[in-house]
Design an enzyme around this catalytic site. Structure first.
Site, PDB file in Angstrom:
ATOM      1  N   ASP A  90      38.889 -21.719   6.249  1.00 42.97           N
ATOM      2  CA  ASP A  90      38.723 -22.592   7.007  1.00 42.97           C
ATOM      3  C   ASP A  90      39.071 -24.159   7.300  1.00 42.97           C
ATOM      4  OD1 ASP A  90      38.576 -22.552  10.176  1.00 42.97           O
ATOM      5  OD2 ASP A  90      36.836 -22.790  10.954  1.00 42.97           O
ATOM      6  N   ASP A 266      36.400 -12.344  10.341  1.00 38.92           N
ATOM      7  CA  ASP A 266      35.159 -13.217  10.005  1.00 38.92           C
ATOM      8  C   ASP A 266      33.934 -13.518  11.438  1.00 38.92           C
ATOM      9  OD1 ASP A 266      36.916 -15.407  11.019  1.00 38.92           O
ATOM     10  OD2 ASP A 266      34.564 -16.513  10.596  1.00 38.92           O
ATOM     11  N   CYS A 304      22.990   5.856   6.621  1.00 40.65           N
ATOM     12  CA  CYS A 304      23.041   4.013   6.406  1.00 40.65           C
ATOM     13  C   CYS A 304      22.905   4.366   4.281  1.00 40.65           C
ATOM     14  CB  CYS A 304      22.498   3.296   6.715  1.00 40.65           C
ATOM     15  SG  CYS A 304      22.962   1.475   6.494  1.00 40.65           S
ATOM     16  N   CYS A 306      22.998   1.765   2.657  1.00 41.14           N
ATOM     17  CA  CYS A 306      22.658   0.195   2.320  1.00 41.14           C
ATOM     18  C   CYS A 306      20.717   0.300   1.795  1.00 41.14           C
ATOM     19  CB  CYS A 306      22.517  -0.777   3.207  1.00 41.14           C
ATOM     20  SG  CYS A 306      21.067  -1.433   4.670  1.00 41.14           S
ATOM     21  N   CYS A 309      18.126   0.541   3.994  1.00 39.35           N
ATOM     22  CA  CYS A 309      17.702   1.443   4.768  1.00 39.35           C
ATOM     23  C   CYS A 309      17.128   2.739   3.689  1.00 39.35           C
ATOM     24  CB  CYS A 309      18.731   2.315   5.149  1.00 39.35           C
ATOM     25  SG  CYS A 309      19.444   0.981   6.955  1.00 39.35           S
ATOM     26  N   HIS A 335      21.612  -5.198   5.736  1.00 41.05           N
ATOM     27  CA  HIS A 335      22.224  -4.153   6.244  1.00 41.05           C
ATOM     28  C   HIS A 335      23.339  -4.216   7.717  1.00 41.05           C
ATOM     29  CE1 HIS A 335      22.129  -0.580   9.132  1.00 41.05           C
ATOM     30  NE2 HIS A 335      21.953  -1.208  10.030  1.00 41.05           N
TER      31      HIS A 335
HETATM   32 ZN   LIG Z   1      21.569   0.054   5.721  1.00 42.22          ZN
END
Ligand SMILES: [Zn+2]
Length: 383
Positions: A90, A266, A304, A306, A309, A335
């Protein structure tokens, strides 16, 4: 540099690919925000494992701390923070206008006092491009003026005039990355005024930037006004260049904007709300600290993939958050960021398969916006 691979038959959604000096990324893309040369609470290995293609850095903040000398000596921002994939920076315009104190807007930039120690500084198009050159980002943004969404019409017009003049000065100091070097994106301002949006877009397109951002969104305006600003700008943007909506948004808002022809996003939201214990899912967000999750042994989001999770329960994460254990906010940040990245990967797969329109409709129908998250949406000055 930007390759438009496919346009959706039912919406304006696009599938694309952008090549940079640090590799190629696919669009639509979400860029996690690393304001201070770090995506808050996450390390580069975690970001890579989650499929992060590109991250953001910030001119204003990195110029103040650690300062350009340190980053130059480190060999640029990529090396300094050990991130080998693309970086977009930026320009610092947004921070100067929202964060710095006692400023004087001059012809070639802004005089302001550092929000850290009050020292007098100057940032304009020439300075912003020079700082970004030293940072060595793959995509640099022009220095623009982003007025508040409720600024009077006269102020909006002056901001557009300055934005156009400064964009020209940026372009002259940096003719562009046609040789695989740093690319430069223009930023269209103009609030929700159709004539100003058109004027700004046309002037910038004549300067032939490598891509175009739609600025002046996520500055506290109502959601309908944000969609309008995008709709007023998008028709003027060339199809063969990437389009980037700055500082947005919730998962549902990103889907809405993808359907309106935006390629890049973003937002500080996933990591920012995580630090308050808010988890974002495909059906909306919820505060994990609540008593209702005390003995809830499900993951944050069923299905999920991730790390949080796959390994931890809501009950455990709630406990960590409530006793201020760092692992709690790290796992919720992980997450939330994973959700944003995976959602974009799913969108790209749906676009490739020609099924995006159904996916989009279904996603919006199932998503319940949370007031808490919407109010946190406003682009953080820290960005
Ligand atoms: Zn997750």
């Amino acid at each position: 540099m930007f390759e438009l691979l496919k346009t959706d038959a039912h919406t304006k959604a696009r599938l694309g690919r952008l090549s940079t000096g640090h590799g190629v990324f696919e669009t639509p893309v979400f860029m996690p925000v690393g304001t201070q040369a770090s995506v808050k609470a996450l390390d580069p290995r975690e970001l890579r494992d989650m499929g992060t293609q590109i991250i953001l850095g910030n001119t204003y903040h990195l110029n103040l701390r650690p300062g350009l000398d340190v980053i130059r000596a480190a060999g640029g921002l990529h090396r300094f923070m050990n991130w080998e994939r693309p970086i977009l920076t930026d320009s610092g315009g947004f921070q100067v206008f929202s964060l710095a104190k006692i400023r004087k807007v001059k012809e070639h930039g802004v005089e302001f006092r550092s929000h850290l120690d009050g020292s007098l500084l100057f940032l304009g198009p020439k300075e912003a491009m020079e700082i970004q050159r030293v940072l060595g980002s793959d995509i640099a943004m022009v220095f623009d003026e982003c007025p508040p969404h409720d600024a009077p019409a006269r102020e909006q017009k002056l901001a557009v005039e300055r934005t156009i003049r400064w964009a020209r000065e940026c372009r002259e100091s940096r003719p562009g990355g046609r040789d695989g070097g740093q690319q430069v994106f223009g930023i269209v301002q103009g609030g929700s005024n159709p004539a100003l949006r058109e004027e700004c877009a046309r002037a910038l397109i004549a300067m032939d930037f490598d891509g175009y951002a739609i600025g002046g969104v996520s500055v506290g305006e109502p959601e309908a006004e944000m969609f309008k600003a995008i709709e007023l700008t998008e028709p003027f943007l060339p199809a063969h260049k990437a389009r980037y909506a700055m500082g947005l948004g919730t998962p549902a808002q990103m889907l809405e904007l993808i359907a309106r022809g935006v390629d890049m996003f973003d937002c500080v939201l996933p990591t920012r709300v995580a630090r308050n214990g808010t988890a974002i899912t495909r059906r909306g967000a919820f505060g994990l600290k609540g008593g209702g999750y005390k003995a809830d042994f499900r993951p944050i989001e069923e299905g999920c993939e991730c790390f949080a999770c796959k390994n931890f329960t809501r009950a455990y994460l709630r406990h960590l958050l409530n006793v201020n254990e760092i692992l709690g906010l790290r796992m919720v940040s992980l997450h939330n960021t994973h959700l944003y990245l995976k959602l974009m990967a799913d969108v790209r797969a749906q676009l490739a398969a020609g099924t995006f329109a159904d996916f989009y409709r279904e996603f919006i129908a199932n998503y319940v916006p949370s007031r808490k998250v919407l109010s946190a949406r406003q682009r953080e000055i820290e960005r």
